[in-house]
Design an enzyme around this catalytic site. Structure first.
Site, PDB file in Angstrom:
ATOM      1  N   CYS A 135     -11.071   2.171   5.633  1.00  0.00           N
ATOM      2  CA  CYS A 135     -10.422   3.413   6.058  1.00  0.00           C
ATOM      3  C   CYS A 135     -10.821   4.627   5.226  1.00  0.00           C
ATOM      4  O   CYS A 135     -10.954   5.733   5.748  1.00  0.00           O
ATOM      5  CB  CYS A 135      -8.908   3.244   6.021  1.00  0.00           C
ATOM      6  SG  CYS A 135      -8.309   2.517   4.482  1.00  0.00           S
ATOM      7  N   GLU A 138       0.849  -1.195   0.000  1.00  0.00           N
ATOM      8  CA  GLU A 138       0.000   0.000   0.000  1.00  0.00           C
ATOM      9  C   GLU A 138       0.887   1.248   0.000  1.00  0.00           C
ATOM     10  O   GLU A 138       0.600   2.234   0.686  1.00  0.00           O
ATOM     11  CB  GLU A 138      -0.939   0.030   1.208  1.00  0.00           C
ATOM     12  CG  GLU A 138      -1.905  -1.140   1.234  1.00  0.00           C
ATOM     13  CD  GLU A 138      -3.062  -0.921   2.178  1.00  0.00           C
ATOM     14  OE1 GLU A 138      -4.175  -0.711   1.699  1.00  0.00           O
ATOM     15  OE2 GLU A 138      -2.840  -0.940   3.400  1.00  0.00           O
TER      16      GLU A 138
HETATM   17  O1  FUB Z   1      -4.135   0.104   8.344  1.00  0.00           O
HETATM   18  C1  FUB Z   1      -5.142   1.060   8.572  1.00  0.00           C
HETATM   19  C2  FUB Z   1      -5.558   1.656   7.261  1.00  0.00           C
HETATM   20  O2  FUB Z   1      -6.054   0.618   6.404  1.00  0.00           O
HETATM   21  C3  FUB Z   1      -4.440   2.306   6.483  1.00  0.00           C
HETATM   22  O3  FUB Z   1      -4.277   3.637   6.727  1.00  0.00           O
HETATM   23  C4  FUB Z   1      -4.847   2.019   5.085  1.00  0.00           C
HETATM   24  O4  FUB Z   1      -3.815   2.164   4.167  1.00  0.00           O
HETATM   25  C5  FUB Z   1      -5.366   0.613   5.180  1.00  0.00           C
HETATM   26  O5  FUB Z   1      -4.300  -0.275   5.255  1.00  0.00           O
HETATM   27 ZN    ZN Z   2      -7.939   4.303   3.021  1.00  0.00          ZN
END
Ligand code: FUB
Ligand code: ZN
Length: 628
Positions: free
Chosen positions: A392, A308
């Site tokens: 998120c 990510e």
């Molecule tokens: O891990 C918490 C949230 O979910 C992160 O900020 C996003 O990138 C997703 O992984």
């Molecule tokens: Zn997000």
């Protein structure tokens, strides 16, 4: 040369947008997104998890960062409430806050997953378990709730949680040297310190920034305490969490993009508040490396879904871009703080780019369909979704839009700064009193901005109007008279005088269509061109073209960008300015390899703002078009 410049954002409650671009988005956010996210929190068991009622065999097993989804909604709802009173919403917030108060452990510890599902592993895995991240989001929500309602209920819950965190982690002999695997709490603690006047919360934020990546490495210590082999880390490298070395030794933006942005945002707060020019220089270096080598043209960041996050310099594909909505939101937060600290327009330029493109693409026009990933091309396989199991992004964009007017203006002792432009009104506190302004504009569709002074303090004051980096030609008139010798400082036009009610400024920002070409090292984009106008990146969507196969459509750039004509369509996509220009339809017939360059029949192409793609039928999309 670094200059610490305390530039305060003007709170969103002091700025009202009445424009045709943002005001409808904020209203949809309030009336559709907030109820939609609230309903998803209920339907997916996130709110029920606060009552610790989940048992094995039941659906919706709680997750260790569910609190962050609830927190972002609580923050969004509070920000909305501050601008738009709503007794039913306020009562709903009170009810959820009460559930948090009941959930909280007597020690102050707060996390619905670890209190309900896995109590023995509290604080056992800071690297992965997100407890500090969730506390951070809940702190931000509590600060927003206090500011909106004046109530201290939530703030007190979160002060107890923060006090517990302060006691557990720090440099002291009895404390652990831990810090969050997912940064966020740093910037939240800075907010909590400002809201309560308690310096210790700020010092805790500073501790988290400084402890990160130090040796002996905390994540190895805690892994051994859990009985794990530290070398068996699933992410393989602490770059994933920006903890491979201390922040002050970092020169490259690495790892998970959202985490990186929140870390840099919190560190900027700490640098600004302490006058730490060394830390600010590190952040400036990271910023430069990001925008020079790792940024999508949309202001999106984070190339790969695997981490990510960031991969290599110039690894900026179009269709395979990950570009999580939260990462672009994180860039807005970091840019906002770099801008407030340095007063340099380059940060507002980036904030604007991310906001109008890579952030806004994350939510559909109806406010209930979202993108998590924001690719710059699609073969039609991408569609917005109502929710995600890792959810998120939807509540994150909800809180950003609920507080959006707070990004527009800033104030310093003798200046009012206009960072972004939209029709609306504002009252800005400065040392000598309050400056009230109204703005008339069709931005971003048109570059004309009229500013009328409604009331002024009667002392000399500088109005600083941002001249965006994309704007080459601009003119300004004050009370009808052209200003020949205006001062441009760090991207802001400085107009200093004793302002009087009725004074009028007319700023004309030239907003021609422009072509943007990629750096030759971005291999995936060789031979491509993007089309931009003002702050907007445009894209081709299959549904708008005569023939829909975008692989075979090449933009004809030979007559220059002026051949792409703006046309405002009031009915399309909530009212957008389209661009129409010459193109070629490439011939698909013939062999796989040919002896002559590609040629094609004359046709035309229609481009829409990238931010509003995927609001109609599922279709192809391209930001980077072929060019002839
Ligand atoms: O891990 C918490 C949230 O979910 C992160 O900020 C996003 O990138 C997703 O992984
Ligand atoms: Zn997000």
């Amino acid at each position: 040369m670094i200059r610490m410049q305390a530039l305060r954002p003007v709170p969103h409650t002091r700025v009202t947008l009445t424009d045709a671009f943002w005001a409808p988005r904020i209203e949809v956010n309030r009336t559709a997104t907030l109820p939609h996210v609230r309903q998803q929190l209920e339907a997916t068991g996130r709110l029920a998890a606060l009552d610790l009622a989940w048992r094995i065999g039941m659906p919706n097993k709680p997750h260790h960062f569910w609190d962050s989804d609830i927190a972002k909604w609580l923050e969004a709802a509070s920000l909305s409430l501050a601008a738009h009173p709503d007794p039913a919403l306020e009562a709903d917030l009170d009810m959820i806050i009460e559930r948090y108060a009941n959930l909280q452990h007597p020690s102050g510890y707060l996390n619905s997953y670890f209190l309900g599902i896995d109590p023995s592993r509290r604080w056992a895995n800071l690297r992965d378990a997100h407890e500090l991240y969730c506390v951070g989001h809940l702190i931000e929500a509590a600060v927003a709730h206090h500011a909106a309602t004046g109530k201290r209920t939530f703030l007190e819950v979160m002060c107890r949680a923060a006090d517990h965190v302060c006691a557990e982690f720090g440099w002291g002999r009895d404390q652990r040297r831990g810090y969050p695997g997912h940064e966020e709490i740093e910037l939240a603690l800075v907010k909590l310190a400002a809201a309560t006047g308690e310096r210790r919360y700020f010092e805790q934020a500073r501790y988290f920034i400084d402890a990160r990546g130090q040796q002996p490495h905390y994540y190895e210590i805690e892994a051994r305490l859990r009985g794990d082999d530290p070398r068996a880390y699933w992410a393989k490298t602490y770059e994933y969490v920006q903890a491979h070395v201390p922040l002050r030794e970092q020169t490259t933006v690495v790892g998970h993009a959202v985490r990186a942005m929140y870390l840099y945002a919190g560190a900027t707060d700490v640098a600004a508040a302490t006058g730490d020019t060394g830390l600010l220089a590190v952040l400036e270096g990271l910023w430069k490396q990001l925008v020079d080598t790792r940024l999508f043209v949309t202001g999106g960041i984070g190339t790969s879904g695997d981490n990510e996050g960031f991969t290599r310099d110039y690894d900026l594909p179009d269709e395979d871009a990950y570009a999580e909505t939260c990462a672009a939101i994180g860039l807005v937060f970091w840019a906002q703080r770099m801008l407030a600290t340095t007063g340099q327009g380059q940060y507002a330029d980036m904030l604007e780019r991310a906001l109008y493109n890579g952030v806004l693409s994350g939510v559909g026009l109806d406010g209930t369909r979202f993108f998590y990933e924001n690719p710059l091309a699609s073969g039609g396989q991408h569609a917005r979704e109502a929710w995600y199991s890792c959810a998120c992004c939807p509540p994150n964009i909800a809180r950003l839009l609920a507080g959006l007017p707070g990004l527009f203006l800033g104030s310093s002792d003798d200046s009012v700064w206009m960072h972004l432009y939209a029709q609306g009104r504002a009252s800005v506190p400065v040392a000598a009193g309050v400056l009230s302004l109204s703005t008339q504009s069709c931005y971003p569709w048109d570059g004309a901005v009229g500013v009328t002074v409604e009331a002024a303090p009667g002392a000399p004051l500088a109005l600083r109007l941002r001249i965006p980096g994309w704007c080459v030609r601009w003119r300004v008139r004050v009370n009808g008279a052209p200003l020949e010798s205006a001062v441009l400082e760090n991207g802001y036009l400085v107009l200093r005088r004793v302002w009087r009610a009725g004074d009028r400024i007319d700023l004309q920002l030239g907003m021609p269509v422009r072509f943007t070409y990629p750096h030759p090292r971005i291999r995936a984009l060789a031979g491509r061109v993007a089309v931009e106008r003002g702050p907007l990146v445009y894209c081709l969507e299959g549904v708008d073209q005569r023939e829909r196969d975008l692989e075979l459509l090449a933009l004809d750039t030979s007559a220059g960008p002026a051949a792409f004509k703006p046309h405002h369509d009031h009915h399309l996509l909530g009212g957008v300015t389209l661009l129409r220009g010459p193109a070629r339809r490439l011939g698909a017939a013939g062999g796989l390899y040919r002896s002559r360059p590609l040629s094609g029949d004359v046709t035309d192409a229609t481009l829409i703002p990238y931010a509003v793609w995927a609001n109609r039928a599922r279709t192809e999309m391209r930001v980077w078009g072929r060019s002839t």
